[in-house]
Scaffold this motif. Structure first.
Motif, PDB file in Angstrom:
ATOM      1  N   TYR A  92       0.826  -1.204   0.000  1.00 48.08           N
ATOM      2  CA  TYR A  92       0.000   0.000   0.000  1.00 48.08           C
ATOM      3  C   TYR A  92       0.866   1.262   0.000  1.00 48.08           C
ATOM      4  N   ASP A  93       2.162   1.080   0.248  1.00 51.07           N
ATOM      5  CA  ASP A  93       3.120   2.175   0.192  1.00 51.07           C
ATOM      6  C   ASP A  93       3.558   2.330  -1.261  1.00 51.07           C
ATOM      7  N   SER A  94       3.150   3.417  -1.914  1.00 48.94           N
ATOM      8  CA  SER A  94       3.414   3.587  -3.344  1.00 48.94           C
ATOM      9  C   SER A  94       4.904   3.626  -3.661  1.00 48.94           C
ATOM     10  N   SER A  95       5.705   4.234  -2.790  1.00 45.63           N
ATOM     11  CA  SER A  95       7.144   4.307  -3.013  1.00 45.63           C
ATOM     12  C   SER A  95       7.770   2.919  -2.961  1.00 45.63           C
ATOM     13  N   ALA A 158      -1.991  -5.978  -9.319  1.00 48.36           N
ATOM     14  CA  ALA A 158      -2.930  -5.175  -8.538  1.00 48.36           C
ATOM     15  C   ALA A 158      -2.597  -3.697  -8.679  1.00 48.36           C
ATOM     16  N   GLN A 159      -3.597  -2.897  -8.998  1.00 55.51           N
ATOM     17  CA  GLN A 159      -3.408  -1.458  -9.174  1.00 55.51           C
ATOM     18  C   GLN A 159      -4.026  -0.663  -8.031  1.00 55.51           C
ATOM     19  N   THR A 160      -5.264  -0.952  -7.685  1.00 57.19           N
ATOM     20  CA  THR A 160      -5.965  -0.209  -6.645  1.00 57.19           C
ATOM     21  C   THR A 160      -5.751  -0.877  -5.285  1.00 57.19           C
ATOM     22  N   ASP A 161      -6.074  -0.150  -4.217  1.00 58.94           N
ATOM     23  CA  ASP A 161      -5.958  -0.717  -2.869  1.00 58.94           C
ATOM     24  C   ASP A 161      -6.882  -1.917  -2.704  1.00 58.94           C
ATOM     25  N   ASP A 162      -8.062  -1.863  -3.308  1.00 57.53           N
ATOM     26  CA  ASP A 162      -8.993  -2.991  -3.217  1.00 57.53           C
ATOM     27  C   ASP A 162      -8.406  -4.229  -3.894  1.00 57.53           C
ATOM     28  N   GLU A 163      -7.754  -4.041  -5.032  1.00 56.21           N
ATOM     29  CA  GLU A 163      -7.144  -5.168  -5.733  1.00 56.21           C
ATOM     30  C   GLU A 163      -5.963  -5.725  -4.935  1.00 56.21           C
ATOM     31  N   LYS A 164      -5.200  -4.839  -4.308  1.00 52.62           N
ATOM     32  CA  LYS A 164      -4.089  -5.281  -3.462  1.00 52.62           C
ATOM     33  C   LYS A 164      -4.608  -6.074  -2.270  1.00 52.62           C
ATOM     34  N   HIS A 165      -5.687  -5.558  -1.675  1.00 54.59           N
ATOM     35  CA  HIS A 165      -6.277  -6.245  -0.516  1.00 54.59           C
ATOM     36  C   HIS A 165      -6.726  -7.659  -0.893  1.00 54.59           C
ATOM     37  N   ALA A 166      -7.423  -7.789  -2.016  1.00 55.87           N
ATOM     38  CA  ALA A 166      -7.916  -9.102  -2.436  1.00 55.87           C
ATOM     39  C   ALA A 166      -6.767 -10.075  -2.697  1.00 55.87           C
ATOM     40  N   GLN A 227       7.503 -24.172  16.750  1.00 59.24           N
ATOM     41  CA  GLN A 227       7.365 -23.359  17.964  1.00 59.24           C
ATOM     42  C   GLN A 227       6.633 -22.067  17.623  1.00 59.24           C
ATOM     43  N   GLN A 228       6.826 -21.618  16.399  1.00 58.53           N
ATOM     44  CA  GLN A 228       6.206 -20.393  15.913  1.00 58.53           C
ATOM     45  C   GLN A 228       6.002 -20.514  14.411  1.00 58.53           C
ATOM     46  N   CYS A 229       4.782 -20.236  13.959  1.00 58.05           N
ATOM     47  CA  CYS A 229       4.495 -20.153  12.533  1.00 58.05           C
ATOM     48  C   CYS A 229       3.426 -19.083  12.383  1.00 58.05           C
ATOM     49  N   ASP A 230       3.827 -17.919  11.912  1.00 59.75           N
ATOM     50  CA  ASP A 230       2.926 -16.766  11.854  1.00 59.75           C
ATOM     51  C   ASP A 230       2.930 -16.130  10.473  1.00 59.75           C
ATOM     52  N   VAL A 231       1.823 -15.523  10.127  1.00 57.06           N
ATOM     53  CA  VAL A 231       1.687 -14.758   8.903  1.00 57.06           C
ATOM     54  C   VAL A 231       1.459 -13.309   9.315  1.00 57.06           C
ATOM     55  N   LEU A 232       2.470 -12.463   9.134  1.00 64.81           N
ATOM     56  CA  LEU A 232       2.371 -11.076   9.600  1.00 64.81           C
ATOM     57  C   LEU A 232       1.767 -10.218   8.507  1.00 64.81           C
ATOM     58  N   SER A 233       0.480 -10.451   8.287  1.00 65.90           N
ATOM     59  CA  SER A 233      -0.282  -9.693   7.316  1.00 65.90           C
ATOM     60  C   SER A 233      -1.665  -9.474   7.914  1.00 65.90           C
ATOM     61  N   LYS A 234      -2.156  -8.255   7.881  1.00 69.62           N
ATOM     62  CA  LYS A 234      -3.419  -7.918   8.527  1.00 69.62           C
ATOM     63  C   LYS A 234      -4.448  -7.469   7.503  1.00 69.62           C
ATOM     64  N   GLU A 235      -4.824  -8.371   6.615  1.00 71.65           N
ATOM     65  CA  GLU A 235      -5.831  -8.042   5.610  1.00 71.65           C
ATOM     66  C   GLU A 235      -7.239  -8.351   6.117  1.00 71.65           C
TER      67      GLU A 235
END
Length: 235
Positions: A92-95, A158-166, A227-235
């Motif tokens: 979501y960070d354009s840069s 993905a171009q838009t934020d909605d497309e990135k989210h999906a 011991q740990q298996c995580d997905v650090l993404s908050k969609e």
């Protein structure tokens, strides 16, 4: 996902890895070290932490496949192992998004360019130990073999934020299912159902040797529940 989230993930992973190492060291006090010399080169590679780029293209059969998304998986081969999946692209960070997209390139042999790997390393200050490339057809096949329903890999940038989210939500769900199967032990049985001949070379490629790839994955699925298996993404 912005860089502060990735940095937090790296710090969290490092902290957990240190704790795991200390626990393992205490439990192994007094154990024999005679087996060290017999460890194969492939297994030796997987003896500590490895960071792999996971890259999905639209269609690997095209002459110039497009980058759809990229994640990094941080794996610490403790006993039990520790794994973190982090999304890199799209962002979501354009840069950040532009930086990754502009540096992406493939070699004539179908692997990612060293420029792209270096761009990721420089951008996130993380060592990249190898890359695994697949396309939409490959992702869908793997999801099917692992019994992960509701997954349909994207084939368009993905171009838009909605497309990135999906797009990111789809992969987030995929990796959360992978973690769940690793924790339950189901991944060991599912792994045997993979039909590599349907993936290689048309839908799967890596700059790791096959011995390295299999040794690393085998070490993960046969070392007990992570011991740990995580997905650090908050969609």
């Amino acid at each position: 996902m912005k860089k502060p989230t990735l940095l937090f993930g790296l710090l969290l992973f490092a902290a957990c890895a240190i704790v795991g190492f200390l626990v393992a060291s205490k439990s192994n006090t007094g154990s024999s070290t005679n087996n060290v010399g017999s460890v194969s080169a492939a297994t030796a590679l997987a003896s500590s932490q490895q960071n792999y780029l996971l890259i999905q293209l639209d269609n690997m059969s095209q002459s110039s496949p497009k980058l759809i998304q990229s994640w990094i998986v941080l794996t610490y081969y403790s006993t039990p192992p520790q794994i973190i999946f982090l999304p890199l692209y799209p962002s979501y960070d354009s840069s950040q998004n532009s930086s990754i997209a502009s540096s992406f390139a493939m070699t004539s042999s179908g692997s990612i360019s060293s420029k792209f790997a270096k761009s990721i390393s420089d951008l996130y200050k993380v060592k990249v130990d190898g890359s695994i490339i697949t396309d939409a057809a490959g992702v869908n096949a793997i999801a099917n073999w692992y019994g992960i329903s509701g997954i349909q890999a994207g084939t368009s940038t993905a171009q838009t934020d909605d497309e990135k989210h999906a797009l990111l939500l789809n992969s987030q769900t995929f990796f959360q299912n992978v973690c769940a199967q690793l924790k339950s032990g189901a991944a060991l049985n599912q792994y045997t159902s993979m039909q590599w001949s349907q993936l290689i070379p048309g839908h799967f490629q890596t700059d790791l040797s096959f011995e390295q790839l299999i040794a690393s994955w085998d070490r993960v699925i046969r070392s007990g529940a992570p011991q740990q298996c995580d997905v650090l993404s908050k969609e």
